[in-house]
Write a protein that holds these residues in place. Structure first.
Motif, PDB file in Angstrom:
ATOM      1  N   VAL A 163       0.837  -1.201   0.000  1.00  0.00           N
ATOM      2  CA  VAL A 163       0.000   0.000   0.000  1.00  0.00           C
ATOM      3  C   VAL A 163       0.873   1.254   0.000  1.00  0.00           C
ATOM      4  O   VAL A 163       0.633   2.207  -0.748  1.00  0.00           O
ATOM      5  CB  VAL A 163      -0.955   0.009   1.218  1.00  0.00           C
ATOM      6  CG1 VAL A 163      -1.659   1.348   1.350  1.00  0.00           C
ATOM      7  CG2 VAL A 163      -1.979  -1.109   1.085  1.00  0.00           C
ATOM      8  N   MET A 206       1.062   4.193  -2.907  1.00  0.00           N
ATOM      9  CA  MET A 206       0.826   5.598  -2.592  1.00  0.00           C
ATOM     10  C   MET A 206       2.038   6.448  -2.968  1.00  0.00           C
ATOM     11  O   MET A 206       1.893   7.581  -3.443  1.00  0.00           O
ATOM     12  CB  MET A 206       0.492   5.751  -1.099  1.00  0.00           C
ATOM     13  CG  MET A 206      -0.804   5.080  -0.685  1.00  0.00           C
ATOM     14  SD  MET A 206      -1.110   5.163   1.094  1.00  0.00           S
ATOM     15  CE  MET A 206      -1.528   6.880   1.295  1.00  0.00           C
ATOM     16  N   ILE A 263      -4.409  13.347   4.061  1.00  0.00           N
ATOM     17  CA  ILE A 263      -3.327  12.635   3.375  1.00  0.00           C
ATOM     18  C   ILE A 263      -2.449  13.612   2.608  1.00  0.00           C
ATOM     19  O   ILE A 263      -1.214  13.491   2.593  1.00  0.00           O
ATOM     20  CB  ILE A 263      -3.910  11.560   2.444  1.00  0.00           C
ATOM     21  CG1 ILE A 263      -4.617  10.475   3.271  1.00  0.00           C
ATOM     22  CG2 ILE A 263      -2.819  10.934   1.587  1.00  0.00           C
ATOM     23  CD1 ILE A 263      -5.332   9.427   2.448  1.00  0.00           C
ATOM     24  N   CYS A 299      -5.105  11.841  -4.554  1.00  0.00           N
ATOM     25  CA  CYS A 299      -5.525  10.984  -3.443  1.00  0.00           C
ATOM     26  C   CYS A 299      -6.949  10.478  -3.651  1.00  0.00           C
ATOM     27  O   CYS A 299      -7.235   9.295  -3.465  1.00  0.00           O
ATOM     28  CB  CYS A 299      -5.421  11.758  -2.137  1.00  0.00           C
ATOM     29  SG  CYS A 299      -5.939  10.817  -0.697  1.00  0.00           S
ATOM     30  N   ILE A 348      -6.748   6.656  -5.051  1.00  0.00           N
ATOM     31  CA  ILE A 348      -6.688   5.876  -3.808  1.00  0.00           C
ATOM     32  C   ILE A 348      -8.073   5.685  -3.186  1.00  0.00           C
ATOM     33  O   ILE A 348      -8.538   4.550  -3.023  1.00  0.00           O
ATOM     34  CB  ILE A 348      -5.733   6.557  -2.803  1.00  0.00           C
ATOM     35  CG1 ILE A 348      -4.315   6.621  -3.388  1.00  0.00           C
ATOM     36  CG2 ILE A 348      -5.731   5.801  -1.468  1.00  0.00           C
ATOM     37  CD1 ILE A 348      -3.346   7.445  -2.569  1.00  0.00           C
ATOM     38  N   LEU A 387     -12.493   3.700   5.499  1.00  0.00           N
ATOM     39  CA  LEU A 387     -11.230   3.937   4.808  1.00  0.00           C
ATOM     40  C   LEU A 387     -10.663   5.312   5.131  1.00  0.00           C
ATOM     41  O   LEU A 387      -9.457   5.465   5.329  1.00  0.00           O
ATOM     42  CB  LEU A 387     -11.425   3.801   3.296  1.00  0.00           C
ATOM     43  CG  LEU A 387     -10.184   4.041   2.445  1.00  0.00           C
ATOM     44  CD1 LEU A 387      -9.140   2.957   2.693  1.00  0.00           C
ATOM     45  CD2 LEU A 387     -10.536   4.108   0.961  1.00  0.00           C
ATOM     46  N   LEU A 397      -4.568   2.749   5.058  1.00  0.00           N
ATOM     47  CA  LEU A 397      -3.796   3.871   4.531  1.00  0.00           C
ATOM     48  C   LEU A 397      -2.838   4.440   5.570  1.00  0.00           C
ATOM     49  O   LEU A 397      -1.724   4.869   5.236  1.00  0.00           O
ATOM     50  CB  LEU A 397      -4.735   4.963   4.023  1.00  0.00           C
ATOM     51  CG  LEU A 397      -5.710   4.540   2.915  1.00  0.00           C
ATOM     52  CD1 LEU A 397      -6.559   5.723   2.465  1.00  0.00           C
ATOM     53  CD2 LEU A 397      -4.969   3.943   1.735  1.00  0.00           C
ATOM     54  N   GLY A 399       0.162   2.247   5.561  1.00  0.00           N
ATOM     55  CA  GLY A 399       0.892   2.415   4.320  1.00  0.00           C
ATOM     56  C   GLY A 399       1.683   3.703   4.252  1.00  0.00           C
ATOM     57  O   GLY A 399       2.765   3.762   3.652  1.00  0.00           O
ATOM     58  N   LEU A 400       1.166   4.761   4.882  1.00  0.00           N
ATOM     59  CA  LEU A 400       1.853   6.049   4.869  1.00  0.00           C
ATOM     60  C   LEU A 400       3.208   5.987   5.565  1.00  0.00           C
ATOM     61  O   LEU A 400       4.125   6.741   5.209  1.00  0.00           O
ATOM     62  CB  LEU A 400       0.981   7.116   5.528  1.00  0.00           C
ATOM     63  CG  LEU A 400      -0.137   7.702   4.664  1.00  0.00           C
ATOM     64  CD1 LEU A 400      -1.099   8.520   5.508  1.00  0.00           C
ATOM     65  CD2 LEU A 400       0.428   8.556   3.536  1.00  0.00           C
ATOM     66  N   VAL A 417      -6.152   9.079   8.620  1.00  0.00           N
ATOM     67  CA  VAL A 417      -5.393   9.056   7.378  1.00  0.00           C
ATOM     68  C   VAL A 417      -4.649  10.383   7.208  1.00  0.00           C
ATOM     69  O   VAL A 417      -5.247  11.444   7.143  1.00  0.00           O
ATOM     70  CB  VAL A 417      -6.310   8.788   6.171  1.00  0.00           C
ATOM     71  CG1 VAL A 417      -6.715   7.332   6.121  1.00  0.00           C
ATOM     72  CG2 VAL A 417      -7.550   9.667   6.194  1.00  0.00           C
TER      73      VAL A 417
END
Length: 595
Positions: free
Chosen positions: A23, A27, A158, A186, A190, A241, A275, A278-279, A396
């Motif tokens: 992920v 991104m 994000i 984004c 995403i 999400l 997310l 993943g960041l 997120v």
């Protein structure tokens, strides 16, 4: 705790760990402008948005321009959501006739203060709801105002995180990206694709997605019951999400339409951390050292697992006052079956404790149980999770940039320890960065503790009136320590942009609607703006080569330092308030007193 319950928590964490790198890599490619497998489908849409909005894709902004763009979008979002709520009675898709003269008596009027609170709440990704959605807002408002804002607020969070990462990654640069490009990418690459898949999965599991009016049926016991309908599944997807948490129903994810099966429950938990986890990998990739990202992930993971197991232990142990008089329970002091009050029996104590921990780690606000009914220590965990400024994965984007602010403080402390100027990922941390970090941390704590103090002692706040015309009406369901915890949780949730509640407080009053809204605004923007200022300052600096005296920030020692900074700052700030609430309540429970 049971082996099955422990296994459920471990398996969930294993899934999160497995998806973090893919992920984060995806991104990274999206925000670096690289081609992905979705570009064939969505690149024309992205270009069309730029053309309609007059956005020049290759023109970047300074941190001040980036902040101004973010604020302008936020102001527009607030006005848009506020006006749709106030005029929903004149708009389509309102079969219940909310906010009109034909509205049912059970409906809650969308008053100016309630509309303000809701607009601010969804603007700031808090999604606090002082009302029951199924009896207050129309289908059109649910979709055009609330669901759309779920996308926008998540994309803004994000985008800000990406801009701040660029501040750490770039050197001698005056720009940190283009806000409008980051938000568009984004949303297009995403949020939308994942939500389409998630919506279909929720419908498959039993969530509703229609425009039918409420249905009245006769129950097996004889009385009639009204079953609400509407476009639920699509809002459920972005609610989880985007770590928004605003429920389509008042029962939130405990409602069978919102969370029909154990599989949908697991999928919701995965969406919440998807997310945010993943960041962390994306951060490491963008600064050129993935170990930096894994170090942040490790710090978040340790605090998450500690909270999950403490909460599970407390809820599984239950209330010792309710222990059977058999020898085993009399000796251990455990409540048979654990504390199941206010819980969804389909999921039990382990998955309920996990859900409560995940949602308060990630500023989501969705619930499958009433936190008000948790044991004192079980309720302390989600409360303290929020009071860490939601850095344990967090919302997120918001979780990462909040953790990076704590990282600045941590390397400052570490620099003092080793006797040299603090550095982080090749950038010297100086006075400006530390001041901005402290400003962000102090602003939220001041709002939480200040509004809690006022609401606990000032008569008009306690009674829910500006000028009480009659007898005092308590805003909390409980008194003493538990009632104080309800108030403290409310303002912690708002400032942390979480949105969950102890569910034991009547927050739909002018005082609470306005003060919670102000609390949420401070928690959002007095974290974002100092963080962007830090990004702009760091982006302009030169890279500093690593030497033998540099404090490593990608190993176990730094992970411990970062965790210690988060916990110590939280403990020093909130321990007195927590002592008046859940901690004293725990000792009172052990001595035979409950609220």
């Amino acid at each position: 705790m049971t082996p099955i319950g422990i296994a459920q928590i471990v398996i969930y964490f294993g899934i999160v760990l497995a998806i973090t790198k893919p992920v984060g890599l995806f991104m990274y490619r999206v925000f670096e402008g690289e081609r992905t497998f979705l570009h064939t489908i969505f690149r024309p849409l992205e270009r069309a948005i730029y053309k309609l909005g007059g956005v020049h894709e290759d023109v970047e902004q300074s941190w001040i321009s980036y902040s101004a763009s973010m604020i302008s979008l936020s102001i527009f979002s607030f006005l848009f959501v506020y006006l749709l709520q106030r005029f929903q009675g004149y708009l389509p898709l309102n079969p219940m006739h909310f906010s009109t003269s034909q509205a049912p008596q059970s409906a809650t009027p969308m008053t100016p203060d309630l509309a303000f609170n809701t607009a601010v709440s969804f603007l700031t990704n808090t999604n606090w709801q002082s009302y029951s959605p199924e009896t207050t807002v129309s289908y059109f408002t649910q979709m055009a105002a609330l669901a759309v804002q779920n996308f926008v607020s998540a994309a803004v969070g994000i985008a800000v995180a990406v801009a701040i990462i660029r501040g750490f990654a770039r050197h001698t640069s005056k720009t940190i990206g283009n806000f409008w490009v980051d938000v568009t990418r984004c949303t297009v690459y995403i949020l939308l694709p994942i939500c389409v898949v998630a919506t279909l999965l929720f419908v498959w599991q039993g969530s509703i997605q229609n425009f039918k009016p409420p249905v009245t049926v006769q129950t097996l016991e004889g009385p009639s019951q009204t079953i609400e309908q509407g476009p639920l599944a699509s809002q459920e997807a972005i609610k989880m999400l985007g770590t928004n948490g605003g429920g389509y129903f008042n029962a939130n994810s405990a409602h069978p339409y919102e969370n029909p099966t154990p599989l949908s429950n697991l999928f919701q938990l995965i969406l919440i951390f998807l997310l945010a986890a993943g960041l962390t990998y994306m951060f490491g990739k963008m600064v050129g050292d993935t170990r930096q990202g894994w170090a942040i992930f490790a710090a978040m993971a340790v605090m998450f697992l500690a909270g999950a197991f403490v909460c599970y232990w407390a809820e599984q142990r239950g209330n010792p006052m309710l222990a059977n008089m058999g020898l085993e329970n009399a000796y251990t002091g455990k409540q048979p079956g654990g504390n199941m009050e206010g819980k969804e029996v389909r999921f039990g104590n382990s998955m309920t404790a996990l859900f409560a921990t995940v949602t308060t780690d990630a500023s989501c606000g969705a619930v499958v149980a009433m936190h008000d009914s948790f044991t004192p220590i079980g309720g302390l965990v989600p409360l303290f999770n929020i009071q860490t400024d939601e850095v344990i994965f967090g919302g997120v984007g918001a979780g990462l940039y909040s953790m990076l602010i704590y990282a600045v403080v941590a390397v400052f402390i570490g620099g003092l320890m080793v006797g040299r100027t603090p550095e982080y990922v090749g950038k010297k941390i100086e006075q400006k960065e530390v001041k901005m970090a402290i400003l962000a941390i102090l602003a939220t704590s001041l709002c939480i503790l200040g509004f809690t103090a006022i609401s606990s002692v000032v008569p008009f706040a306690k009674n829910g009136y500006w000028n009480p015309p009659g007898p005092a009406i308590a805003n909390t369901n409980n008194n003493a320590a538990h009632g104080f915890s309800e108030i403290l949780y409310t303002y912690s949730s708002a400032a942390g942009n979480n949105g969950s509640a102890f569910a034991g407080i009547n927050a739909n009053t002018p005082w609470y609607n306005l003060s919670i809204g102000l609390d949420a605004l401070v928690g959002r923007f007095l974290f974002i703006i100092p963080a962007l200022a830090i990004a702009g300052s760091l982006a302009a600096k030169k890279l500093i080569p690593v030497t033998s005296g540099t404090l490593p920030t990608n190993g176990a020692l730094y992970v411990v330092l970062l965790i210690g900074t988060v916990i110590i700052v939280g403990a020093l700030t909130y321990f007195p308030a927590l002592s008046l609430g859940p901690i004293v309540e725990h000792f009172q429970m052990l001595s035979g007193k409950v609220f």
